[in-house]
Scaffold this active site. Structure first.
Site, PDB file in Angstrom:
ATOM      1  N   LEU A 191       0.927  -1.299   0.015  1.00 13.04           N
ATOM      2  CA  LEU A 191       0.184   0.051   0.559  1.00 13.04           C
ATOM      3  C   LEU A 191       0.817   1.019  -0.039  1.00 13.04           C
ATOM      4  O   LEU A 191       1.119   2.483   0.229  1.00 13.04           O
ATOM      5  CB  LEU A 191      -1.040  -0.177   1.575  1.00 13.04           C
ATOM      6  N   ASP A 247       3.692   5.490  -7.680  1.00 11.94           N
ATOM      7  CA  ASP A 247       4.097   5.395  -6.276  1.00 11.94           C
ATOM      8  C   ASP A 247       3.440   6.624  -5.458  1.00 11.94           C
ATOM      9  O   ASP A 247       2.978   7.112  -4.939  1.00 11.94           O
ATOM     10  CB  ASP A 247       4.343   4.227  -4.836  1.00 11.94           C
TER      11      ASP A 247
END
Ligand code: GLA
Length: 392
Positions: free
Chosen positions: A126, A173
């Protein structure tokens, strides 16, 4: 977020209550579709989460950088006159890599104190690492009055990870963590960095992230191995098509020339990347047309390709995804992030979410012996300074 406990910890650690630190936040991200396409110049569709990394930071007279985390025990105290070097696999390498990038741009580094605190599970796909990098870069930009635009902070954070940490990641990201917008997915072309915010309207459905809690051993080296395999595919295909990256050919073109890649494994790697790129385009059309059902089908197809062609899933991710896909009320489920363990993302009917977590959690535990953690994802804004008075 309540600022007070963090402030107490900060003063408890560093003292001098007279001078208040500044407070920053960078989210983690979940990628909806477009996996392992970014370093191939392809399309991705991530969004920023409500979870992330908080940073309290303050300048000091003493020319020393002190870094501590509420989550991990390792602490550092580094004189600004010293060169920064990598310290094992410690979390500290992310902020140090970013500091090194500022230094390489001839921005003078001064004494400072930094306290990090994160609520994203580490190493779960994540983007806890991009979140630490981006919160550091954003805060340093203010503290050192560097005046770098956000896009430069994104690029330098990616470089920190490539050069200092040693993972050859793409830009997805850092971009999602930097540019995220509440209730929007980011449709990003990783070759040109052109991007569009697409409203994420799920009409009675909810995004649920589930952590397999499988430890991701050797994930970084396997990740770099995939990057190298894609480069090999490019070299083979370049014999007939002048391309620099796999995203430069369409699936139809690839279909015709795939035999240029003699190695079957490398051919499958390319097949994943090129088909995934097309799936992102289709998924974005689905979002614009409010066709969530088809969007879910594309997520399922993405997982299948990541399992069979790219081989980055494994027993735990496959089990969690299969259990989710079977649950009535789920329209799509897939792994998210680099893989080799980590998290899945599913679109679940909102009134079935509790039942989903219970049922899928139970069968996952029966099959793997591991307990999954579930999170309802709220799609949030990117990196920011947090308002000092109310903590938001
Ligand atoms: C990791 C990397 C990203 C991207 C994903 C896979 O999260 O940091 O750059 O390659 O894996 O899509």
């Amino acid at each position: 977020m309540d600022l007070q406990p963090l402030l107490n910890h900060f003063f408890g650690h560093f003292g001098n209550q007279e001078s208040r630190p500044s407070f920053y936040f960078a989210p983690g991200r979940v990628n909806l579709i477009g996996e392992h396409t970014d370093y191939n110049g392809g399309f991705v569709l991530p969004c920023a989460l409500q979870y992330g990394t908080y940073l309290l930071i303050r300048q000091t007279e003493e020319p020393v950088i002190r870094l501590v985390s509420e989550n991990l025990p390792y602490q550092a105290k580094i004189p600004v006159s010293e060169s920064f070097s990598r310290i094992g696999n410690e979390w500290i390498n992310y902020p140090l890599g970013v500091l090194e990038q500022f230094r390489q741009r001839d921005i003078a580094i001064e004494g400072m104190e930094l306290l990090f605190s994160g609520d994203i599970p580490n190493n779960a796909g994540l983007s806890s690492s991009a979140s630490i990098e981006m919160v550091t870069a954003y805060a340093l930009n203010d503290l050192l009055e560097a005046n770098l635009p956000l896009i430069d902070l994104i690029k330098l954070s990616q470089k920190a990870e490539n050069q200092f940490v040693g993972v050859n990641c793409g830009i997805m990201d850092q971009f999602a963590v930097g540019m995220g917008e509440r209730d929007h997915a980011i449709f990003l072309n990783c070759r040109t960095l052109e991007n569009k915010m697409v409203p994420l309207i799920l009409d009675g459905f909810t995004l649920v992230v589930a952590n397999t809690n499988k430890t991701r051993g050797l994930a970084d080296s396997k990740y770099n191995e995939r990057v190298a395999e894609c480069q090999l595919a490019v070299t083979c295909l370049s014999e007939v098509f002048e391309i620099g990256q796999l995203s430069e050919i369409s699936y139809m073109q690839f279909y015709k020339i795939q035999d240029q890649i003699p190695d079957e494994l490398i051919r499958r790697r390319a097949r994943h990347v090129i088909s995934e790129n097309q799936r992102v385009l289709n998924a974005v059309s689905c979002l614009w047309n409010h066709n969530i059902l088809e969007f879910g089908a594309l997520m399922n197809a993405s997982h299948e390709s990541l399992r069979n062609n790219y081989e980055v899933t494994g027993f735990e991710l496959d089990t969690l995804v299969a259990e989710a896909q079977q649950f009535p009320g789920v329209i799509g489920s897939r792994m998210t992030g680099a893989g080799f363990g980590g998290c899945t993302v599913s679109i679940v009917k909102t009134d079935k979410v509790d039942h989903f977590m219970e049922t899928v959690g139970k069968s996952y535990q029966e099959k793997t012996g591991l307990k999954a953690d579930f999170y309802v994802a709220e799609v949030s804004d990117g990196v920011r300074e947090v308002n000092k008075s109310n903590g938001h």
